[in-house]
Scaffold this motif. Structure first.
Motif, PDB file in Angstrom:
ATOM      1  N   THR A   1      40.534  21.673  25.570  1.00 16.28           N
ATOM      2  CA  THR A   1      39.803  23.191  24.998  1.00 16.28           C
ATOM      3  C   THR A   1      39.026  23.654  26.412  1.00 16.28           C
ATOM      4  O   THR A   1      38.767  24.562  26.232  1.00 16.28           O
ATOM      5  CB  THR A   1      38.584  22.090  24.192  1.00 16.28           C
ATOM      6  N   TRP A   2      39.950  22.527  27.743  1.00 15.95           N
ATOM      7  CA  TRP A   2      39.384  23.518  28.465  1.00 15.95           C
ATOM      8  C   TRP A   2      39.574  25.363  29.124  1.00 15.95           C
ATOM      9  O   TRP A   2      38.951  26.067  29.328  1.00 15.95           O
ATOM     10  CB  TRP A   2      39.459  23.140  29.999  1.00 15.95           C
ATOM     11  N   PRO A   3      40.844  25.527  28.734  1.00 16.36           N
ATOM     12  CA  PRO A   3      41.881  26.651  28.417  1.00 16.36           C
ATOM     13  C   PRO A   3      40.182  28.391  27.785  1.00 16.36           C
ATOM     14  O   PRO A   3      40.097  29.027  28.047  1.00 16.36           O
ATOM     15  CB  PRO A   3      42.171  26.694  27.512  1.00 16.36           C
ATOM     16  N   LEU A   4      39.598  27.465  26.596  1.00 20.26           N
ATOM     17  CA  LEU A   4      38.863  28.183  26.160  1.00 20.26           C
ATOM     18  C   LEU A   4      37.458  28.525  27.058  1.00 20.26           C
ATOM     19  O   LEU A   4      37.101  29.699  27.068  1.00 20.26           O
ATOM     20  CB  LEU A   4      38.731  27.490  24.481  1.00 20.26           C
ATOM     21  N   PHE A   5      37.172  27.854  28.068  1.00 22.24           N
ATOM     22  CA  PHE A   5      36.073  27.742  28.370  1.00 22.24           C
ATOM     23  C   PHE A   5      36.343  28.661  29.664  1.00 22.24           C
ATOM     24  O   PHE A   5      35.607  29.398  30.338  1.00 22.24           O
ATOM     25  CB  PHE A   5      35.279  26.462  28.963  1.00 22.24           C
ATOM     26  N   ALA A   6      37.286  28.120  30.157  1.00 23.61           N
ATOM     27  CA  ALA A   6      37.905  29.363  31.601  1.00 23.61           C
ATOM     28  C   ALA A   6      38.506  30.173  31.595  1.00 23.61           C
ATOM     29  O   ALA A   6      38.324  31.087  32.276  1.00 23.61           O
ATOM     30  CB  ALA A   6      39.221  27.918  32.320  1.00 23.61           C
ATOM     31  N   ILE A   7      39.265  30.729  30.492  1.00 21.02           N
ATOM     32  CA  ILE A   7      39.747  31.775  30.190  1.00 21.02           C
ATOM     33  C   ILE A   7      38.186  33.205  30.640  1.00 21.02           C
ATOM     34  O   ILE A   7      38.375  34.576  30.679  1.00 21.02           O
ATOM     35  CB  ILE A   7      41.144  31.666  29.470  1.00 21.02           C
ATOM     36  N   PRO A   8      37.240  32.849  29.415  1.00 24.67           N
ATOM     37  CA  PRO A   8      36.869  34.077  29.765  1.00 24.67           C
ATOM     38  C   PRO A   8      36.083  34.734  31.282  1.00 24.67           C
ATOM     39  O   PRO A   8      35.574  35.339  31.306  1.00 24.67           O
ATOM     40  CB  PRO A   8      35.354  33.314  28.720  1.00 24.67           C
ATOM     41  N   ALA A   9      35.583  32.670  31.723  1.00 22.26           N
ATOM     42  CA  ALA A   9      35.463  33.684  32.457  1.00 22.26           C
ATOM     43  C   ALA A   9      35.919  34.246  33.769  1.00 22.26           C
ATOM     44  O   ALA A   9      36.020  34.480  34.968  1.00 22.26           O
ATOM     45  CB  ALA A   9      34.790  31.688  33.354  1.00 22.26           C
ATOM     46  N   LEU A  10      37.202  34.036  33.691  1.00 24.73           N
ATOM     47  CA  LEU A  10      38.128  34.084  34.370  1.00 24.73           C
ATOM     48  C   LEU A  10      38.672  36.273  34.164  1.00 24.73           C
ATOM     49  O   LEU A  10      38.713  36.814  35.345  1.00 24.73           O
ATOM     50  CB  LEU A  10      39.699  33.887  34.498  1.00 24.73           C
ATOM     51  N   LEU A  11      38.036  35.981  32.544  1.00 27.89           N
ATOM     52  CA  LEU A  11      38.573  37.289  32.873  1.00 27.89           C
ATOM     53  C   LEU A  11      37.529  38.203  33.303  1.00 27.89           C
ATOM     54  O   LEU A  11      37.396  39.462  33.694  1.00 27.89           O
ATOM     55  CB  LEU A  11      38.597  37.323  31.722  1.00 27.89           C
ATOM     56  N   VAL A  12      36.475  38.297  33.614  1.00 26.04           N
ATOM     57  CA  VAL A  12      34.671  38.638  33.651  1.00 26.04           C
ATOM     58  C   VAL A  12      35.200  38.066  35.454  1.00 26.04           C
ATOM     59  O   VAL A  12      34.369  39.482  35.683  1.00 26.04           O
ATOM     60  CB  VAL A  12      33.558  37.352  33.302  1.00 26.04           C
ATOM     61  N   LEU A  13      35.273  37.949  35.563  1.00 26.10           N
ATOM     62  CA  LEU A  13      36.141  37.898  37.075  1.00 26.10           C
ATOM     63  C   LEU A  13      36.939  38.305  37.795  1.00 26.10           C
ATOM     64  O   LEU A  13      36.390  39.763  39.018  1.00 26.10           O
ATOM     65  CB  LEU A  13      35.940  36.434  38.048  1.00 26.10           C
ATOM     66  N   VAL A  14      37.782  39.226  37.299  1.00 29.69           N
ATOM     67  CA  VAL A  14      38.730  40.029  37.133  1.00 29.69           C
ATOM     68  C   VAL A  14      37.808  41.571  37.478  1.00 29.69           C
ATOM     69  O   VAL A  14      38.531  42.214  38.185  1.00 29.69           O
ATOM     70  CB  VAL A  14      40.052  39.452  36.303  1.00 29.69           C
ATOM     71  N   ALA A  15      37.453  41.361  36.205  1.00 24.40           N
ATOM     72  CA  ALA A  15      36.825  42.629  35.773  1.00 24.40           C
ATOM     73  C   ALA A  15      35.641  43.111  37.112  1.00 24.40           C
ATOM     74  O   ALA A  15      36.089  44.283  37.341  1.00 24.40           O
ATOM     75  CB  ALA A  15      36.154  42.504  34.240  1.00 24.40           C
ATOM     76  N   ALA A  16      35.151  42.059  37.341  1.00 24.04           N
ATOM     77  CA  ALA A  16      33.952  42.770  38.227  1.00 24.04           C
ATOM     78  C   ALA A  16      35.374  42.630  39.439  1.00 24.04           C
ATOM     79  O   ALA A  16      34.281  43.364  40.734  1.00 24.04           O
ATOM     80  CB  ALA A  16      33.330  41.484  38.640  1.00 24.04           C
ATOM     81  N   VAL A  17      35.990  41.945  40.333  1.00 19.65           N
ATOM     82  CA  VAL A  17      36.902  42.361  41.112  1.00 19.65           C
ATOM     83  C   VAL A  17      37.232  44.128  40.755  1.00 19.65           C
ATOM     84  O   VAL A  17      37.474  44.894  41.867  1.00 19.65           O
ATOM     85  CB  VAL A  17      37.974  41.419  41.496  1.00 19.65           C
TER      86      VAL A  17
END
Length: 136
Positions: free
Chosen positions: A109-125
């Motif tokens: 299940t870790w991708p379910l938690f990691a992918i939204p955080a990565l998307l927010v990070l990409v959007a911030a960059v």
């Protein structure tokens, strides 16, 4: 002739489903425990478990027969002195991670938690890059 056979086959497959819904509810499906502390623990746990038939309601809110059976199991196990987290673990083992509204972070299940955080990070960059270009 083949239509008659198909109709009979479909009817024979539907009969077990009809029989399942006609079963009486489990004793603790709608009846609360006598001990208020145990009932509160059971109710708190039932609010965090998903009805597998409804999929949008907790077992505390659902009127589906399966949710009633799950409420019965929760109340019986709580009344027997089991810890609510042990009951949750038993239900997750029996029905899978989907039954819990509070999934555990695991190798699956870790991708379910990691992918939204990565998307927010990409959007911030991306947003920071666009703001820098406008400022210069």
């Amino acid at each position: 002739m083949s239509r008659i056979v198909l109709c009979l086959l479909a009817l024979s497959l539907a009969l077990p489903l009809a029989a399942q819904d006609s079963m009486p509810p489990a004793p603790f499906a709608y009846r609360q425990l006598d001990d208020p502390a145990q009932e509160a623990a059971a109710q708190d746990l039932m609010e965090t478990l998903r009805c597998l038939k409804c999929q949008s309601q907790s077992i505390a809110d659902s009127d589906a027969p399966m949710a009633g059976d799950m409420r019965h199991q929760v109340r019986i196990r709580i009344a027997a002195g089991e810890d609510p987290e042990a009951v949750r673990a038993w239900l997750v083992q029996r029905y899978g991670d989907y039954v819990s509204y509070r999934p555990e972070v695991s190798a699956v299940t870790w991708p379910l938690f990691a992918i939204p955080a990565l998307l927010v990070l990409v959007a911030a960059v991306v947003l920071a890059g666009r703001l820098r270009r406008r400022a210069s």
